[in-house]
Write an enzyme that holds these catalytic residues in place. Structure first.
Site, PDB file in Angstrom:
ATOM      1  N   GLU A 147       0.799  -1.232   0.000  1.00  0.00           N
ATOM      2  CA  GLU A 147       0.000   0.000   0.000  1.00  0.00           C
ATOM      3  C   GLU A 147       0.834   1.286   0.000  1.00  0.00           C
ATOM      4  OE1 GLU A 147      -2.882  -0.144   3.151  1.00  0.00           O
ATOM      5  OE2 GLU A 147      -3.749  -2.013   2.448  1.00  0.00           O
TER       6      GLU A 147
ATOM      7  N   GLU B  19      -5.148  -8.587   0.643  1.00  0.00           N
ATOM      8  CA  GLU B  19      -5.757  -8.253   1.937  1.00  0.00           C
ATOM      9  C   GLU B  19      -7.236  -8.027   1.734  1.00  0.00           C
ATOM     10  OE1 GLU B  19      -4.323  -4.913   4.269  1.00  0.00           O
ATOM     11  OE2 GLU B  19      -2.252  -5.540   3.945  1.00  0.00           O
TER      12      GLU B  19
HETATM   13  O1  IFM Z   1      -3.836  -3.064   9.205  1.00  0.00           O
HETATM   14  C1  IFM Z   1      -3.863  -2.547   7.919  1.00  0.00           C
HETATM   15  C2  IFM Z   1      -2.700  -3.076   7.102  1.00  0.00           C
HETATM   16  O2  IFM Z   1      -1.481  -2.810   7.712  1.00  0.00           O
HETATM   17  C3  IFM Z   1      -2.684  -2.456   5.736  1.00  0.00           C
HETATM   18  N1  IFM Z   1      -3.975  -2.586   5.094  1.00  0.00           N
HETATM   19  C4  IFM Z   1      -5.144  -2.211   5.857  1.00  0.00           C
HETATM   20  C5  IFM Z   1      -5.146  -2.901   7.202  1.00  0.00           C
HETATM   21  C6  IFM Z   1      -6.398  -2.508   8.007  1.00  0.00           C
HETATM   22  O3  IFM Z   1      -6.435  -1.144   8.199  1.00  0.00           O
END
Ligand code: IFM
Length: 438
Positions: free
Chosen positions: A160, A353
């Site tokens: 990200e 994710e």
């Molecule tokens: O916890 C975070 C992660 O580190 C990166 N993506 C989003 C998740 C939830 O906010």
């Protein structure tokens, strides 16, 4: 209120589809005394930066309890585990030994290790505003692939870069806490350059299966009014196209390249090194409207009046305990939209994710959330998107950045006092579903 779910078998994806869970080093490892400091250590030390005043010095103590966590992964039955390597730990004496042990334990448990090489914990002495950080990243990546490359065959460069740029450098809500607004753009460019250099370093080290984990979500205009549509388009550039176009098309969205430092065309050649797959972290869509000339508070962020858009509440959907709307169908929209926009430039996609924050051990809402999103992913696959995997965020309740420990994203509950791990109902659900898949 979401109804109690029946445990339906997971939909069938093409052979080779990877089921996994994700974590990151700073959020779970602890053992801060055995690594150098990162920008997050400095940030959390500043009063008021993290809501509950907590730090990740101990986190889930995964550094010492990794065997127990690997046993949880094995019993869960996932194919793969996405974790991140802490750059400040690797820079410290013996730091890579930990990942050596972790990778061996995962392989013994039959779980494929999928390391992410940067998940926001930049060594404190470095700064993404500085172009040289990209080269430093490539050196660190070479050291990691040299050590682990004989046992790791799937790699992720960055997690990200959009959030790290926007929250960390533009809005100051994450480390390093800078509020540079559009002057943060070089941070995006230098991370993307670091990604391209890392792809080259990984390939030079023999790696063959390389991706990135970019966060994306559909942007929905607040209305059909041209000013709302234009604002939503601008937001879409910032969150989605700024980070996907250079990788997949070898160009920046219109107007961006002029704002960047360095020889941008030459850098774009590095940035656009072909990827073996493209990772997408998906949480929610965003409703965006025209600017209203005033500062707004949204999702814990203060958005300044000078931004050319405002973010609006998305009404009519259930929300997680974090207040995030639950919109599985937007995942289908996102993926089919990507396939349309990037065509054959889009390599196979992995959802690196997806998850939600809810309290409690009998977390039926999380089961409903995951079930709904897996089905939405399947619809994208049936519509022709080449989808190759799905990773739940997250294995453990962990340090949720500026929210501290208040948000629980785990399939496994972690007691904040004893650090005892207790699988939640969602863990049992996923385990049973993975077993039922045969
Ligand atoms: O916890 C975070 C992660 O580190 C990166 N993506 C989003 C998740 C939830 O906010």
């Amino acid at each position: 209120m979401i109804a109690r779910m029946a445990t339906n078998p997971l939909p069938q994806f093409p052979p080779g589809f990877l089921w996994g869970v994700s974590t990151s080093a700073h959020q779970i490892e602890g053992a801060a005394d055995r690594r150098g400091a990162s920008v997050w250590d400095a940030f959390t030390a500043e009063p008021g930066r993290v809501k509950d005043g907590s730090t990740a010095a101990v986190a889930c103590d995964h550094y010492h309890r990794y065997r127990e966590d690997v046993a949880l992964l094995r019993d869960l039955g996932v194919d793969a585990y996405r974790f991140s390597v802490s750059w400040p730990r690797v820079n410290s004496p013996g730091g890579l030994d930990f990942y050596d042990r972790l990778v061996d334990a995962l392989r013994e448990a039959g779980v494929r290790p999928v390391p992410t090489l940067f998940h926001w914990d930049l060594p404190l002495e470095l700064d993404w505003l500085d172009r040289d950080t990209a080269s430093r990243f490539a050196e660190y990546v070479s050291a990691v692939v040299t050590r682990l490359g004989d046992r790791v065959d799937k790699w992720i460069t960055l997690n990200e870069p959009a959030e790290h740029t926007l929250l960390g450098h533009a809005l100051g809500a994450h480390a390093p806490g800078e509020r540079l607004l559009f002057d943060a753009l070089p941070v995006a460019h230098h991370q993307l350059l670091a990604h391209g250099l890392a792809v080259r370093a990984l390939r030079a080290g023999g790696a063959v299966d390389i991706g990135i984990a970019n966060s994306h979500g559909p942007t929905w205009a607040a209305s059909d009014r041209p000013e709302d549509v234009a604002a939503a388009d601008f937001y879409d550039v910032l969150l989605n196209r700024l980070f996907a176009d250079p990788l997949l098309l070898g160009s920046y969205p219109e107007g961006i390249a002029d704002l960047l430092p360095g020889d941008v065309p030459a850098d774009l050649e590095v940035i656009a090194e072909p990827l073996d797959w493209y990772g997408i972290n998906y949480y929610q869509p965003t409703k965006v409207g025209a600017p209203e000339g005033a500062e707004i508070e949204f999702g814990g962020l203060t958005l300044p009046a000078e931004l050319p858009f405002t973010v609006r509440e998305l009404e009519g959907y259930p929300v997680t305990d974090f207040g995030w709307p639950v919109v599985p169908e937007a995942l289908t929209e996102l993926l089919t939209g990507f396939a349309e926009r990037y065509g054959d430039r889009l390599p196979p996609v992995v959802v690196t994710e997806n998850g939600c924050s809810y309290e409690g051990l009998d977390d039926q809402e999380r089961i409903a959330f995951l079930d709904g999103h897996v089905r939405a992913l399947h619809r994208a696959s049936e519509a022709g998107v080449d989808v190759r995997g799905y990773f739940v965020w997250s294995l453990l309740d962990n340090f949720e950045w500026a929210e501290g420990y208040a948000r629980r994203f785990g399939l496994v509950h972690v007691d904040r006092d004893t650090l005892e791990r207790t699988p939640k109902a969602s863990y049992q659900w996923l385990r049973d579903a993975l077993r039922a898949r045969g």
